[in-house]
Design a protein around this motif. Structure first.
Motif, mmCIF file in Angstrom:
data_model
loop_
_atom_site.group_PDB
_atom_site.id
_atom_site.type_symbol
_atom_site.label_atom_id
_atom_site.label_comp_id
_atom_site.label_asym_id
_atom_site.label_seq_id
_atom_site.Cartn_x
_atom_site.Cartn_y
_atom_site.Cartn_z
ATOM 1 N N UNK A 185 0.815 -1.208 0.000
ATOM 2 C CA UNK A 185 0.000 0.000 0.000
ATOM 3 C C UNK A 185 0.849 1.258 0.000
ATOM 4 N N UNK A 186 0.175 2.401 -0.088
ATOM 5 C CA UNK A 186 0.874 3.667 -0.166
ATOM 6 C C UNK A 186 1.393 4.118 1.198
ATOM 7 N N UNK A 187 2.441 4.938 1.163
ATOM 8 C CA UNK A 187 3.015 5.513 2.371
ATOM 9 C C UNK A 187 2.755 7.006 2.375
ATOM 10 N N UNK A 188 2.570 7.587 3.558
ATOM 11 C CA UNK A 188 2.309 9.001 3.687
ATOM 12 C C UNK A 188 3.573 9.736 4.124
ATOM 13 N N UNK A 189 4.033 10.641 3.279
ATOM 14 C CA UNK A 189 5.239 11.415 3.588
ATOM 15 C C UNK A 189 5.027 12.284 4.821
ATOM 16 N N UNK A 190 3.802 12.801 4.982
ATOM 17 C CA UNK A 190 3.535 13.665 6.136
ATOM 18 C C UNK A 190 3.681 12.902 7.456
ATOM 19 N N UNK A 191 3.181 11.665 7.474
ATOM 20 C CA UNK A 191 3.314 10.842 8.682
ATOM 21 C C UNK A 191 4.772 10.547 8.966
ATOM 22 N N UNK A 192 5.523 10.224 7.920
ATOM 23 C CA UNK A 192 6.950 9.941 8.080
ATOM 24 C C UNK A 192 7.682 11.166 8.640
ATOM 25 N N UNK A 193 7.321 12.355 8.169
ATOM 26 C CA UNK A 193 7.963 13.577 8.649
ATOM 27 C C UNK A 193 7.650 13.813 10.124
ATOM 28 N N UNK A 194 6.391 13.617 10.504
ATOM 29 C CA UNK A 194 6.017 13.794 11.912
ATOM 30 C C UNK A 194 6.790 12.844 12.820
ATOM 31 N N UNK A 195 6.906 11.593 12.402
ATOM 32 C CA UNK A 195 7.632 10.610 13.204
ATOM 33 C C UNK A 195 9.118 10.939 13.267
ATOM 34 N N UNK A 196 9.666 11.455 12.168
ATOM 35 C CA UNK A 196 11.073 11.849 12.170
ATOM 36 C C UNK A 196 11.301 13.031 13.113
ATOM 37 N N UNK A 197 10.362 13.947 13.160
ATOM 38 C CA UNK A 197 10.453 15.076 14.094
ATOM 39 C C UNK A 197 10.438 14.571 15.535
ATOM 40 N N UNK A 198 9.541 13.653 15.824
ATOM 41 C CA UNK A 198 9.503 13.060 17.171
ATOM 42 C C UNK A 198 10.831 12.403 17.516
ATOM 43 N N UNK A 199 11.372 11.624 16.580
ATOM 44 C CA UNK A 199 12.641 10.928 16.831
ATOM 45 C C UNK A 199 13.756 11.914 17.113
ATOM 46 N N UNK A 200 13.860 12.956 16.308
ATOM 47 C CA UNK A 200 14.935 13.929 16.479
ATOM 48 C C UNK A 200 14.812 14.674 17.807
ATOM 49 N N UNK A 201 13.595 15.064 18.156
ATOM 50 C CA UNK A 201 13.387 15.773 19.428
ATOM 51 C C UNK A 201 13.755 14.881 20.604
ATOM 52 N N UNK A 202 13.378 13.609 20.509
ATOM 53 C CA UNK A 202 13.695 12.666 21.584
ATOM 54 C C UNK A 202 15.200 12.447 21.702
ATOM 55 N N UNK A 203 15.874 12.224 20.568
ATOM 56 C CA UNK A 203 17.299 11.921 20.603
ATOM 57 C C UNK A 203 18.146 13.124 21.014
ATOM 58 N N UNK A 204 17.656 14.336 20.752
ATOM 59 C CA UNK A 204 18.410 15.532 21.120
ATOM 60 C C UNK A 204 17.928 16.141 22.434
ATOM 61 N N UNK A 205 16.995 15.441 23.083
ATOM 62 C CA UNK A 205 16.475 15.902 24.380
ATOM 63 C C UNK A 205 15.920 17.322 24.270
ATOM 64 N N UNK A 206 15.161 17.560 23.212
ATOM 65 C CA UNK A 206 14.527 18.847 23.002
ATOM 66 C C UNK A 206 15.154 19.627 21.859
ATOM 67 N N UNK A 207 14.315 20.223 21.006
ATOM 68 C CA UNK A 207 14.780 21.045 19.893
ATOM 69 C C UNK A 207 13.796 22.189 19.658
ATOM 70 N N UNK A 208 14.291 23.296 19.107
ATOM 71 C CA UNK A 208 13.392 24.376 18.720
ATOM 72 C C UNK A 208 13.170 24.344 17.208
ATOM 73 N N UNK A 209 12.306 25.216 16.719
ATOM 74 C CA UNK A 209 11.946 25.218 15.306
ATOM 75 C C UNK A 209 13.143 25.488 14.411
#
Length: 255
Positions: free
Chosen positions: A7-31
């Motif tokens: 089935x198809x993949x959603x780029x928007x969902x992938x981006x949201x999850x990548x943002x979560x991963x980065x924020x978690x791994x860096x213990x917080x990030x700003x825009x």
């Protein structure tokens, strides 16, 4: 394993999850920091952040975004599907203490290894976990190569097709034929070794850990600086302690 994904993949969902991963791994990030890491417009990233915050998966402190506790609650709900942490901790701590080297247990999932628990022989008595990367490839780690050696050809190809053979050190195996040749040797002896394949100056041994029906749960590995561990010690001493630890852990997990 990776599993059959159609089935198809959603780029928007992938981006949201990548943002979560980065924020978690860096213990917080700003825009502004995320704007340098994510290949999207600043306005798009802001929209992802607003959505995640509205869904209570992010909290904001001033300009900094952090992962919210609601995400931890979701993680807690999955714990019953994975080994008991205290049982794993006891086995890994003992292996680290007896070998006086670093030992860890990683979960095998989607063709990668995920850090579950790690300990150092010099730090066990202090009760401090060693800080590791959270994810590892299979082709250049001791536990990963040992797991690959137990898989069928089609499973191995599926993993390599998805993740490739990225070079993480000069000694990393990046050729499939060479990898398959090493897997034959690993399958014959029951454990794998890495000699600076993961990182310069580091050697380790690893083996798979199975549940009661033989499914691979993950792997245990133990090792340390090459100047402390010669090849004879790796094969004769560490491998013996490793296989004892695997047998003990499997007996505890399957009881």
């Amino acid at each position: 394993m990776i599993g059959d994904i159609t089935g198809r993949r959603l780029k928007t969902t992938r981006t949201s999850l990548e943002i979560l991963r980065l924020i978690l791994e860096h213990d917080g990030l700003n825009l502004s920091e995320l704007d340098k890491m994510i290949n999207s417009s600043k306005s798009s990233i802001c929209s992802h952040l607003n959505t995640l915050q509205d869904c209570r998966y992010l909290v904001k402190d001033g300009k900094t975004y952090n992962v919210g506790y609601r995400l931890a609650l979701l993680g807690d709900r999955t714990k019953h599907r994975y080994p008991d942490r205290e049982v794993v901790k006891e086995a890994v701590d003992r292996l680290a203490r007896e070998s006086d080297q670093e030992a860890n247990f990683t979960i095998f999932e989607h063709g990668r290894l995920l850090m579950f628990y790690g300990s150092s022989g010099n730090a066990v008595s202090g009760g401090n976990d060693i800080q590791y990367r959270s994810e590892y490839y299979l082709h250049n780690t001791a536990a990963g190569k040992a797991i690959l050696a137990e898989l069928g050809h089609s499973q191995i190809e599926e993993i390599l097709d998805r993740w490739g053979l990225p070079r993480e050190s000069e000694a990393t195996i990046t050729n499939r034929a060479q990898l398959y040749e090493s897997l034959e040797e690993i399958a014959a002896r029951g454990y794998a070794t890495v000699d600076e394949e993961f990182a310069p100056g580091l050697v380790a041994v690893g083996a798979p850990v199975h549940d009661e029906d033989g499914t691979i749960l993950g792997g245990i590995s133990v090792g340390g600086p090459k100047y402390q561990i010669d090849s004879t010690k790796t094969d004769l001493e560490l491998a013996g302690k490793l296989l004892d630890a695997v047998a003990h852990l499997e007996s505890q997990l399957q009881s």
